[in-house]
Design a protein around this motif. Structure first.
Motif, PDB file in Angstrom:
ATOM      1  N   UNK A 107       5.385   2.185  32.604  1.00 19.79           N
ATOM      2  CA  UNK A 107       6.525   1.586  31.888  1.00 19.79           C
ATOM      3  C   UNK A 107       7.623   2.466  31.772  1.00 19.79           C
ATOM      4  N   UNK A 108       6.912   3.282  30.726  1.00 20.48           N
ATOM      5  CA  UNK A 108       8.083   4.749  30.351  1.00 20.48           C
ATOM      6  C   UNK A 108       8.749   5.301  31.498  1.00 20.48           C
ATOM      7  N   UNK A 109       7.993   5.716  32.557  1.00 22.05           N
ATOM      8  CA  UNK A 109       8.644   6.667  33.694  1.00 22.05           C
ATOM      9  C   UNK A 109       9.575   5.628  34.319  1.00 22.05           C
ATOM     10  N   UNK A 110       9.318   4.149  34.463  1.00 22.09           N
ATOM     11  CA  UNK A 110      10.179   3.411  35.316  1.00 22.09           C
ATOM     12  C   UNK A 110      11.386   2.827  34.293  1.00 22.09           C
ATOM     13  N   UNK A 111      11.151   3.177  33.211  1.00 21.36           N
ATOM     14  CA  UNK A 111      12.054   2.666  31.992  1.00 21.36           C
ATOM     15  C   UNK A 111      12.118   1.088  31.950  1.00 21.36           C
ATOM     16  N   UNK A 112      10.965   0.548  32.290  1.00 20.56           N
ATOM     17  CA  UNK A 112      10.597  -0.868  32.539  1.00 20.56           C
ATOM     18  C   UNK A 112      10.772  -1.604  31.165  1.00 20.56           C
ATOM     19  N   UNK A 113      10.538  -0.885  30.028  1.00 23.08           N
ATOM     20  CA  UNK A 113      10.898  -1.648  28.894  1.00 23.08           C
ATOM     21  C   UNK A 113      12.146  -2.318  28.372  1.00 23.08           C
ATOM     22  N   UNK A 114      13.137  -1.971  29.318  1.00 23.35           N
ATOM     23  CA  UNK A 114      14.536  -2.201  29.042  1.00 23.35           C
ATOM     24  C   UNK A 114      14.807  -3.648  29.715  1.00 23.35           C
ATOM     25  N   UNK A 115      13.810  -4.310  30.564  1.00 22.88           N
ATOM     26  CA  UNK A 115      13.830  -5.221  30.927  1.00 22.88           C
ATOM     27  C   UNK A 115      12.910  -6.392  30.408  1.00 22.88           C
ATOM     28  N   UNK A 116      13.188  -7.561  30.767  1.00 23.15           N
ATOM     29  CA  UNK A 116      12.287  -8.602  30.307  1.00 23.15           C
ATOM     30  C   UNK A 116      11.979  -8.380  28.582  1.00 23.15           C
ATOM     31  N   UNK A 117      13.004  -8.501  27.872  1.00 20.30           N
ATOM     32  CA  UNK A 117      12.746  -8.283  26.366  1.00 20.30           C
ATOM     33  C   UNK A 117      12.423  -9.504  25.706  1.00 20.30           C
ATOM     34  N   UNK A 118      11.251 -10.318  26.242  1.00 18.28           N
ATOM     35  CA  UNK A 118      10.823 -11.484  25.688  1.00 18.28           C
ATOM     36  C   UNK A 118       9.579 -11.656  25.580  1.00 18.28           C
ATOM     37  N   UNK A 119       8.722 -12.277  24.622  1.00 14.69           N
ATOM     38  CA  UNK A 119       7.462 -12.222  24.838  1.00 14.69           C
ATOM     39  C   UNK A 119       6.933 -13.797  24.094  1.00 14.69           C
ATOM     40  N   UNK A 120       5.806 -14.202  24.495  1.00 12.83           N
ATOM     41  CA  UNK A 120       5.062 -13.862  25.584  1.00 12.83           C
ATOM     42  C   UNK A 120       5.279 -14.043  27.253  1.00 12.83           C
ATOM     43  N   UNK A 121       6.401 -14.759  27.445  1.00 12.23           N
ATOM     44  CA  UNK A 121       6.807 -14.892  28.477  1.00 12.23           C
ATOM     45  C   UNK A 121       8.003 -13.992  29.102  1.00 12.23           C
ATOM     46  N   UNK A 122       8.245 -13.688  30.198  1.00  9.31           N
ATOM     47  CA  UNK A 122       9.250 -12.694  30.871  1.00  9.31           C
ATOM     48  C   UNK A 122      10.430 -13.546  31.337  1.00  9.31           C
ATOM     49  N   UNK A 142       6.077   0.877  41.347  1.00  6.61           N
ATOM     50  CA  UNK A 142       7.458   1.135  41.289  1.00  6.61           C
ATOM     51  C   UNK A 142       8.356  -0.046  41.104  1.00  6.61           C
ATOM     52  N   UNK A 143       7.795  -1.133  40.810  1.00  4.98           N
ATOM     53  CA  UNK A 143       8.501  -2.484  40.840  1.00  4.98           C
ATOM     54  C   UNK A 143       8.616  -2.648  39.103  1.00  4.98           C
ATOM     55  N   UNK A 144       9.589  -2.767  38.580  1.00  6.96           N
ATOM     56  CA  UNK A 144       9.871  -2.897  37.064  1.00  6.96           C
ATOM     57  C   UNK A 144       9.006  -4.175  36.656  1.00  6.96           C
ATOM     58  N   UNK A 145       9.356  -5.207  37.201  1.00  5.91           N
ATOM     59  CA  UNK A 145       8.497  -6.432  36.819  1.00  5.91           C
ATOM     60  C   UNK A 145       7.120  -6.446  36.918  1.00  5.91           C
ATOM     61  N   UNK A 146       6.597  -5.824  38.073  1.00 11.13           N
ATOM     62  CA  UNK A 146       5.025  -5.742  38.275  1.00 11.13           C
ATOM     63  C   UNK A 146       4.488  -4.658  37.150  1.00 11.13           C
ATOM     64  N   UNK A 147       5.043  -3.614  37.094  1.00 11.05           N
ATOM     65  CA  UNK A 147       4.658  -2.540  36.028  1.00 11.05           C
ATOM     66  C   UNK A 147       4.740  -3.133  34.594  1.00 11.05           C
ATOM     67  N   UNK A 148       5.759  -3.737  34.111  1.00 13.77           N
ATOM     68  CA  UNK A 148       5.769  -4.397  32.922  1.00 13.77           C
ATOM     69  C   UNK A 148       4.722  -5.450  32.815  1.00 13.77           C
ATOM     70  N   UNK A 149       4.585  -6.309  33.747  1.00 19.38           N
ATOM     71  CA  UNK A 149       3.592  -7.351  33.588  1.00 19.38           C
ATOM     72  C   UNK A 149       1.938  -7.092  33.444  1.00 19.38           C
ATOM     73  N   UNK A 150       1.822  -6.060  34.251  1.00 21.86           N
ATOM     74  CA  UNK A 150       0.529  -5.272  34.243  1.00 21.86           C
ATOM     75  C   UNK A 150       0.117  -4.844  33.014  1.00 21.86           C
ATOM     76  N   UNK A 151       1.116  -4.027  32.289  1.00 18.58           N
ATOM     77  CA  UNK A 151       1.069  -3.394  31.004  1.00 18.58           C
ATOM     78  C   UNK A 151       0.873  -4.488  29.804  1.00 18.58           C
ATOM     79  N   UNK A 152       1.627  -5.614  30.049  1.00 19.21           N
ATOM     80  CA  UNK A 152       1.383  -6.599  29.148  1.00 19.21           C
ATOM     81  C   UNK A 152      -0.062  -7.309  29.376  1.00 19.21           C
ATOM     82  N   UNK A 153      -0.541  -7.373  30.629  1.00 19.56           N
ATOM     83  CA  UNK A 153      -1.790  -8.109  30.771  1.00 19.56           C
ATOM     84  C   UNK A 153      -2.787  -6.995  30.060  1.00 19.56           C
ATOM     85  N   UNK A 154      -2.942  -5.898  30.612  1.00 18.01           N
ATOM     86  CA  UNK A 154      -3.711  -5.010  30.148  1.00 18.01           C
ATOM     87  C   UNK A 154      -3.953  -4.917  28.582  1.00 18.01           C
ATOM     88  N   UNK A 155      -2.881  -4.832  28.008  1.00 20.05           N
ATOM     89  CA  UNK A 155      -2.701  -4.891  26.419  1.00 20.05           C
ATOM     90  C   UNK A 155      -3.458  -5.975  25.952  1.00 20.05           C
TER      91      UNK A 155
END
Length: 213
Positions: A107-122, A142-155
């Motif tokens: 998430x950090x490497x892709x700068x994925x945190x700057x997209x989909x800035x809502x929770x719990x939905x994206x 390497x896909x911003x949406x997938x990387x962030x969704x995976x991190x959310x689900x794992x968290x």
């Protein structure tokens, strides 16, 4: 190697200005984080072994052998069995915590945190339309949406698993300091997830982003 990855062969020059921020490879960032975790975990494990040379389970078992009264011996054996059962649950949980943290490196490497800035939905969706944006296995890393969704689900999975272990552990006949450690772990996990959500919804301010990492 991680710093070098911020300059690709297609653009080997320095940033054009001081405000242009180079990005490192998320794969190397994750590898760097993994090695750091491995070193830190080894140091902590070694330190605990030196502080308490005799394993807790053996200590409790020895108390059972040395106890003069049968009631005390039975209680000690019960604690030993409960501690062993807890150990079997905590070890795979620690792997889950590690995987969750490593997913955060992507998430950090892709700068994925700057997209989909809502929770719990994206952005109003459980699974965003851009989830399948890249072919094959690259999509997961390497896909911003997938990387962030995976991190959310794992968290969320980690928070749920830690909460479950804490709830079960409270009912087990464990030593007092073990129960305290479980409570501290649950509190830190909840605080970390809350911090992550807050960081995401406030568009990754530097202070919160650094604290979350």
């Amino acid at each position: 190697m991680q710093a070098k990855s911020s300059y690709c062969s297609c653009n080997p020059q320095e940033p054009e200005n001081q405000h242009q921020v180079p990005r490192v490879s998320p794969y190397r960032l994750a590898a760097h984080l993994t090695s750091a975790f491995a070193i830190y975990a080894t140091l902590v494990w070694t330190t605990l072994d030196l502080m308490r040379p005799t394993p807790i389970l053996s200590t409790v078992a020895n108390k059972a052998v040395e106890a003069a009264q049968s009631a005390v011996a039975a209680a000690a054996r019960q604690q030993a069995a409960a501690a062993q059962l807890l150990r079997l649950r905590v070890l795979p949980l620690s792997v889950l915590v590690g995987v969750t943290a490593i997913s955060g490196a992507f998430v950090a490497g892709m700068d994925a945190g700057r997209a989909y800035n809502t929770f719990p939905l994206m952005n109003g969706q459980l699974i965003p339309d851009d989830y399948w944006g890249l072919p094959g296995i690259r999509n997961a890393f390497e896909n911003t949406a997938a990387v962030q969704l995976h991190h959310r689900a794992l968290a969320i999975t980690t928070l749920t698993a830690v909460g479950a272990v804490w709830a079960v552990g409270r009912q087990m006949p464990l030593p007092r300091h073990v129960k305290m450690a479980l409570s501290i772990t649950a509190a830190i996990t909840a605080a970390q997830v809350t911090l992550g959500i807050t960081t995401l919804m406030t568009y990754i301010p530097t202070t919160l982003g650094a604290a979350h990492q």
